[in-house]
Design an enzyme around this catalytic site. Structure first.
Site, short mmCIF file in Angstrom:
data_model
loop_
_atom_site.label_atom_id
_atom_site.label_comp_id
_atom_site.label_asym_id
_atom_site.label_seq_id
_atom_site.Cartn_x
_atom_site.Cartn_y
_atom_site.Cartn_z
N LYS A 68 0.87 -1.08 0.04
CA LYS A 68 -0.06 -0.11 0.12
C LYS A 68 0.93 1.26 -0.01
O LYS A 68 0.56 2.38 -0.87
CB LYS A 68 -0.93 -0.02 1.19
CG LYS A 68 -2.03 -1.16 1.10
CD LYS A 68 -2.86 -1.14 2.41
CE LYS A 68 -2.09 -1.44 3.63
NZ LYS A 68 -1.55 -2.72 3.88
N THR A 69 1.85 1.14 1.02
CA THR A 69 2.66 2.46 0.96
C THR A 69 3.49 2.91 -0.43
O THR A 69 3.85 3.78 -0.95
CB THR A 69 3.54 2.38 2.09
OG1 THR A 69 3.04 2.11 3.36
CG2 THR A 69 4.70 3.57 2.03
N ASP A 113 -0.47 6.92 6.35
CA ASP A 113 -0.85 5.36 6.80
C ASP A 113 -1.37 5.22 8.16
O ASP A 113 -1.81 5.95 8.81
CB ASP A 113 0.66 4.77 6.79
CG ASP A 113 0.85 3.21 6.76
OD1 ASP A 113 -0.25 2.72 6.44
OD2 ASP A 113 1.75 2.71 7.35
N THR A 162 -5.15 -1.22 7.31
CA THR A 162 -5.53 -2.47 7.28
C THR A 162 -6.81 -2.97 8.04
O THR A 162 -7.06 -4.01 7.84
CB THR A 162 -4.22 -3.18 7.93
OG1 THR A 162 -4.21 -2.45 9.70
CG2 THR A 162 -3.04 -2.89 7.75
N ARG A 221 6.24 -8.43 1.80
CA ARG A 221 7.32 -8.19 3.09
C ARG A 221 7.87 -9.41 3.47
O ARG A 221 8.88 -9.72 3.89
CB ARG A 221 6.38 -7.47 3.76
CG ARG A 221 7.27 -6.88 5.07
CD ARG A 221 6.54 -5.96 5.81
NE ARG A 221 6.08 -4.79 5.34
CZ ARG A 221 5.08 -3.98 5.79
NH1 ARG A 221 4.47 -4.53 6.79
NH2 ARG A 221 5.00 -2.83 5.00
#
Length: 348
Positions: A68-69, A113, A162, A221
């Site tokens: 997302k980032t 975020d 999230t 990740r």
């Protein structure tokens, strides 16, 4: 021991903050996976450029570790505008946003975020900024404090979360574009691992990358984190090359099995089976049994176990499934077909 537990958790670990940006793509075309999201964003970007207007406010939601980032930063590069990032928990008072909002140029992107963790007063402050592009500035404190309205440049707010359901309805309604990112199939994770290995100057065979991809829980990740740990193993125990055998041996040492479960996941399942006869058992009791914090159990470990069919969340507590018994090497119990149709109803 703690590092091993963190290997397959999707949250960012402090020591990864410096190394992660180097692995991130530099354009949307380099971004692997999330094809539907990318296609939709490319259309929105192209339309905004042709109209010579800022991009609509964008909300990206989905599990942690899926990019997302990265997507937010790539939007700024594709639009050719400035990018400023912050996080919901650190924004405590409106003054914290005055600087970022008033110093932006037209079209710039402000990324927040974990936007669902914004305080209510901060949400109220953002509404006029998002809709009318103006902010209220308090000139003094006290009961007779005066405020001044200041216009700001048109900008794009990109929020990432999230926990989509925790966003208030007024905040959700102010986003013109809402996109969800999903878990990655192993084929796309293999591509990501091969690309990351090239950037890290690590020799990694396709078979070795496939082994890592299948145990990465569908999360880039985690895939990159496993790659770093297997790289270390290959440098010390092998010839520096990540083959299928080296990858399997390294992941065995890290206690990450073929399902992507690590040592803590194994403890959760075995505790339910061995200590509580397969369940049902309450979350608080289970957390005490494995010496883990309740929120960590429910937010970090349970979701993947439920998604993969190892655990069920029922009105009476957590229940180990037949797959969990087989994975842990136990004989599954025989349950009556009528037993628990209401007991096996999933709950939040």
């Amino acid at each position: 021991m703690k590092d091993r537990h963190e290997v397959t958790t999707p949250e960012t670990i402090g020591k990864e903050i410096l190394s992660e940006p180097a692995l991130r793509p530099s354009s949307l075309d380099e971004f692997i996976g999330q094809n539907k999201v990318k296609e939709s964003l490319k259309i929105s970007i192209e339309s905004a450029i042709r109209r010579k207007e800022p991009l609509d406010h964008l909300l990206i939601h989905g599990p942690p570790g899926l990019g997302k980032t990265t997507l937010a930063s790539l939007l700024a590069k594709e639009m050719g505008v400035g990018f400023r990032a912050t996080s919901g928990p650190i924004l405590e008072k409106p003054a914290d946003l005055v600087g970022p909002l008033s110093n932006q140029e037209e079209g710039d992107i402000l990324f927040i975020d974990e936007i669902h963790r914004l305080r209510p007063v901060m949400e109220e402050y953002m509404y006029p900024a998002m809709e009318d592009f103006r902010v209220e500035i308090r000139l003094a404190d006290g009961p007779k404090a005066q405020t001044m309205t200041m216009d700001i440049e048109k900008f794009t707010l990109v929020g990432a979360t999230t926990r989509f359901g925790l966003l208030t309805s007024p905040m959700r309604s102010r986003f013109g574009i809402i996109q969800r990112v999903n878990f990655y199939p192993s084929e796309e994770l293999t591509e990501i691992i091969v690309r990351s290995a090239m950037i890290m100057n690590v020799e990694c065979s396709l078979e070795g990358a496939e082994v890592l991809a299948k145990r990465s829980r569908g999360t880039p990740r985690i895939a990159n984190r496993l790659l770093r740990r297997v790289r270390d193993f290959a440098l010390v125990r092998a010839n520096g090359s990540i083959t299928k055998k080296v990858a399997e041996d390294a992941l065995c040492m890290l206690e990450v099995d073929e399902y992507g479960l690590d040592e803590m996941d194994d403890r959760v399942l075995r505790a339910i089976i061995e200590k509580f006869n397969g369940g049902p058992v309450g979350a608080q009791t289970l957390a005490v049994a494995i010496s883990e914090d309740l929120s960590t159990l429910t937010d970090v470990y349970e979701p993947f176990l439920i998604q993969e069919g190892f655990l069920m969340r029922t009105p009476r507590g957590r229940l180990a499934t037949t797959r969990a018994y087989l994975r842990c090497g136990f004989e599954p119990p025989k349950r009556d077909k009528g037993m628990g149709e209401e007991q096996l109803d999933l709950v939040d």
